[in-house]
Motif scaffolding. Structure first.
Motif, PDB file in Angstrom:
ATOM      1  N   LYS A   1       0.830  -1.198   0.000  1.00  0.00           N
ATOM      2  CA  LYS A   1       0.000   0.000   0.000  1.00  0.00           C
ATOM      3  C   LYS A   1       0.874   1.262   0.000  1.00  0.00           C
ATOM      4  CE  LYS A   1      -2.816   0.513   3.540  1.00  0.00           C
ATOM      5  NZ  LYS A   1      -3.866   0.123   4.476  1.00  0.00           N
ATOM      6  N   ALA A   2       1.976   1.203   0.774  1.00  0.00           N
ATOM      7  CA  ALA A   2       2.850   2.380   0.887  1.00  0.00           C
ATOM      8  C   ALA A   2       3.619   2.626  -0.410  1.00  0.00           C
ATOM      9  CB  ALA A   2       3.800   2.210   2.066  1.00  0.00           C
ATOM     10  N   HIS A   3       4.054   1.549  -1.055  1.00  0.00           N
ATOM     11  CA  HIS A   3       4.863   1.681  -2.281  1.00  0.00           C
ATOM     12  C   HIS A   3       4.310   0.744  -3.359  1.00  0.00           C
ATOM     13  CE1 HIS A   3       7.662   3.766   0.351  1.00  0.00           C
ATOM     14  NE2 HIS A   3       7.666   2.715   1.160  1.00  0.00           N
ATOM     15  N   PRO A   4       3.162   1.076  -3.951  1.00  0.00           N
ATOM     16  CA  PRO A   4       2.471   0.138  -4.835  1.00  0.00           C
ATOM     17  C   PRO A   4       3.324  -0.337  -6.016  1.00  0.00           C
ATOM     18  CG  PRO A   4       1.182   2.174  -4.529  1.00  0.00           C
ATOM     19  CD  PRO A   4       2.486   2.361  -3.832  1.00  0.00           C
ATOM     20  N   GLU A   5       4.193   0.536  -6.531  1.00  0.00           N
ATOM     21  CA  GLU A   5       4.912   0.169  -7.762  1.00  0.00           C
ATOM     22  C   GLU A   5       6.379  -0.175  -7.518  1.00  0.00           C
ATOM     23  OE1 GLU A   5       3.137  -0.078 -10.418  1.00  0.00           O
ATOM     24  OE2 GLU A   5       1.349   0.992  -9.719  1.00  0.00           O
ATOM     25  N   ASP A   6       6.810  -0.145  -6.262  1.00  0.00           N
ATOM     26  CA  ASP A   6       8.248  -0.217  -6.008  1.00  0.00           C
ATOM     27  C   ASP A   6       8.616  -1.389  -5.082  1.00  0.00           C
ATOM     28  OD1 ASP A   6      10.899   0.258  -5.391  1.00  0.00           O
ATOM     29  OD2 ASP A   6      10.663   2.442  -5.341  1.00  0.00           O
ATOM     30  N   ALA A   7       8.975  -2.513  -5.697  1.00  0.00           N
ATOM     31  CA  ALA A   7       9.261  -3.733  -4.927  1.00  0.00           C
ATOM     32  C   ALA A   7      10.451  -3.537  -3.978  1.00  0.00           C
ATOM     33  CB  ALA A   7       9.525  -4.905  -5.868  1.00  0.00           C
ATOM     34  N   ALA A   8      11.439  -2.749  -4.417  1.00  0.00           N
ATOM     35  CA  ALA A   8      12.636  -2.542  -3.582  1.00  0.00           C
ATOM     36  C   ALA A   8      12.267  -1.775  -2.311  1.00  0.00           C
ATOM     37  CB  ALA A   8      13.699  -1.778  -4.371  1.00  0.00           C
ATOM     38  N   LYS A   9      11.423  -0.770  -2.470  1.00  0.00           N
ATOM     39  CA  LYS A   9      11.001   0.019  -1.294  1.00  0.00           C
ATOM     40  C   LYS A   9      10.127  -0.811  -0.364  1.00  0.00           C
ATOM     41  CE  LYS A   9      11.606   4.861  -1.953  1.00  0.00           C
ATOM     42  NZ  LYS A   9      11.179   5.791  -3.004  1.00  0.00           N
ATOM     43  N   GLN A  10       9.305  -1.678  -0.957  1.00  0.00           N
ATOM     44  CA  GLN A  10       8.466  -2.577  -0.138  1.00  0.00           C
ATOM     45  C   GLN A  10       9.371  -3.445   0.737  1.00  0.00           C
ATOM     46  OE1 GLN A  10       5.720  -4.898  -2.550  1.00  0.00           O
ATOM     47  NE2 GLN A  10       5.087  -3.082  -3.684  1.00  0.00           N
ATOM     48  N   LYS A  11      10.395  -4.008   0.084  1.00  0.00           N
ATOM     49  CA  LYS A  11      11.336  -4.892   0.785  1.00  0.00           C
ATOM     50  C   LYS A  11      12.041  -4.125   1.906  1.00  0.00           C
ATOM     51  CE  LYS A  11      14.973  -8.215  -0.364  1.00  0.00           C
ATOM     52  NZ  LYS A  11      16.322  -7.651  -0.335  1.00  0.00           N
ATOM     53  N   GLU A  12      12.417  -2.906   1.609  1.00  0.00           N
ATOM     54  CA  GLU A  12      13.127  -2.077   2.583  1.00  0.00           C
ATOM     55  C   GLU A  12      12.255  -1.808   3.809  1.00  0.00           C
ATOM     56  OE1 GLU A  12      14.834   1.580   0.884  1.00  0.00           O
ATOM     57  OE2 GLU A  12      14.594   2.444   2.903  1.00  0.00           O
ATOM     58  N   LEU A  13      10.983  -1.489   3.555  1.00  0.00           N
ATOM     59  CA  LEU A  13      10.069  -1.213   4.683  1.00  0.00           C
ATOM     60  C   LEU A  13       9.919  -2.458   5.575  1.00  0.00           C
ATOM     61  CD1 LEU A  13       6.691   0.702   4.482  1.00  0.00           C
ATOM     62  CD2 LEU A  13       6.876  -1.365   5.840  1.00  0.00           C
ATOM     63  N   ILE A  14       9.771  -3.606   4.915  1.00  0.00           N
ATOM     64  CA  ILE A  14       9.606  -4.855   5.673  1.00  0.00           C
ATOM     65  C   ILE A  14      10.861  -5.157   6.497  1.00  0.00           C
ATOM     66  CG2 ILE A  14       9.333  -7.375   5.448  1.00  0.00           C
ATOM     67  CD1 ILE A  14       7.500  -6.751   2.985  1.00  0.00           C
ATOM     68  N   GLU A  15      12.023  -5.016   5.845  1.00  0.00           N
ATOM     69  CA  GLU A  15      13.277  -5.346   6.545  1.00  0.00           C
ATOM     70  C   GLU A  15      13.568  -4.373   7.692  1.00  0.00           C
ATOM     71  OE1 GLU A  15      15.503  -7.658   2.882  1.00  0.00           O
ATOM     72  OE2 GLU A  15      16.217  -5.661   3.461  1.00  0.00           O
TER      73      GLU A  15
END
Ligand code: 3HC
Length: 304
Positions: A68-82
């Motif tokens: 939801k926070a970064h719909p188009e950006d897999a790298a940013k999604q990963k960063e938020l999770i990590e």
């Protein structure tokens, strides 16, 4: 050696380390929200299997949040999770997990004795300044606090399911909760990006005090044969703007949980007994093991 009474101890003004007891839906949700917002969190449960379930709950919810926070950006999604997961530790050792805590939040089984036993142990293991909170939805905070010598640093933090989505936290002060403990709790809620409301230590606080009698009356409408669960749900969603109708919500909260709350209040005798009168429909479903979503069937059926 200076003798310090409990009221002389200052609650922390800047909570950094939070220890959460219980890795179920509520506990895991609280851990997630705290970790997402930069707190150092330790999640404690009785065994590794429970902790693994808690981590899985956090994992799937975080994926949703990250998408939801970064719909188009897999790298940013990963960063938020990590980044979030880097703030989470797990432990099965209650005492060791509490020794650096500024705030302890308990979300274990709804049993007064079990909670008292835990807090009595933690009262000795945690730093003197640490604030203690329960996420209970059915027991008086004051009764749980009695097991400790830090009534002034004890309160309620009541979150709502699903914790990462629901914006509200009820902050409960007992007669003993000090002003600076209360202020610290409000500050923690704000830093978790939640909206706190304050309530005295009363049955159901605000939300459940209104929600549970309303849900019980919905059951009585069905028992009297006046309308069906489906029609009541449609009515309350489209006529009152609720996100879920009372039967969908009952299945979501758990029929066993609802019965537990109502039975407890009836026994406590602080609420008008007509509001919490037993409803056979609810008692029968619970006796049959139909608890709602978690068991696959309640008022509706679910794919487990
Ligand atoms: N983690 C993170 N986000 C979640 C989530 C989770 N576990 N579950 C739902 N969400 C988010 C979704 O990502 C979505 O976000 P968006 O709208 O910003 O895209 C949003 O919630 C809505 O989710 P869905 O579209 O999947 O589903 P719905 O629109 O059907 O909403 C609901 C689901 C949020 C549960 C909504 O139906 C709702 O608000 N229901 C009422 C819940 C309620 O009343 N809870 C309180 C119960 S009482 C209680 O907890 C007290 C206890 O003491 C008994």
């Amino acid at each position: 050696l200076a003798f310090s009474t409990s009221s002389q101890v200052q609650a922390p003004t800047n909570v950094k380390n939070i220890t959460v007891f219980g890795s179920g839906l509520m506990g895991a949700g609280i851990v997630q929200v705290a970790a997402q917002n930069g707190f150092q969190v330790t999640m404690v449960d009785l065994n590794e299997a429970a902790l693994k379930r808690g981590q899985d709950i956090i994992g799937s919810s975080l994926k949703r949040v990250a998408k939801k926070a970064h719909p188009e950006d897999a790298a940013k999604q990963k960063e938020l999770i990590e980044k979030t997961m880097a703030n989470v530790k797990t432990s099965t050792d209650s005492e060791a997990a509490s020794k650096d805590a500024d705030l302890i939040i308990e979300a274990i089984v709804e049993n007064l004795e079990t909670k008292q036993k835990l807090f009595s142990l933690l009262d000795k293991a945690a730093p003197e300044h640490a604030l203690f909170c329960s996420n209970t939805s059915s027991l008086p905070i004051g009764d749980i606090a009695k097991a400790t010598k830090r009534g002034d640093r004890f309160g309620g933090l009541h979150f709502f399911n699903p914790v990462p989505q629901m914006k509200l936290v009820e902050v409960i002060r007992t007669e003993q909760t000090s002003q600076d403990s209360f202020d610290s709790l409000l500050d923690v809620c704000n830093r978790m990006k939640k909206t706190p409301v304050s309530c005295k230590d009363t049955p159901g606080f605000i939300v459940n005090r209104l929600l549970v009698p309303y849900m019980m009356e919905s059951l009585r409408i069905v028992e009297r044969g006046e309308a069906s669960p489906k029609d009541i749900d449609v009515a309350m969603k489209l006529g009152a703007g609720f996100p879920m109708g009372p039967f969908e919500l009952a299945d979501f909260v758990g029929l066993d949980t609802m019965k537990f709350i109502v039975d407890g209040w009836r026994k406590e005798g602080k609420i008008d007994e007509n509001l919490v009168a037993p409803v056979k429909l609810l008692d029968d479903l619970v006796a049959e093991g139909n608890f709602g979503r978690k068991s696959g069937k309640g008022f509706y059926e679910y794919n487990k």
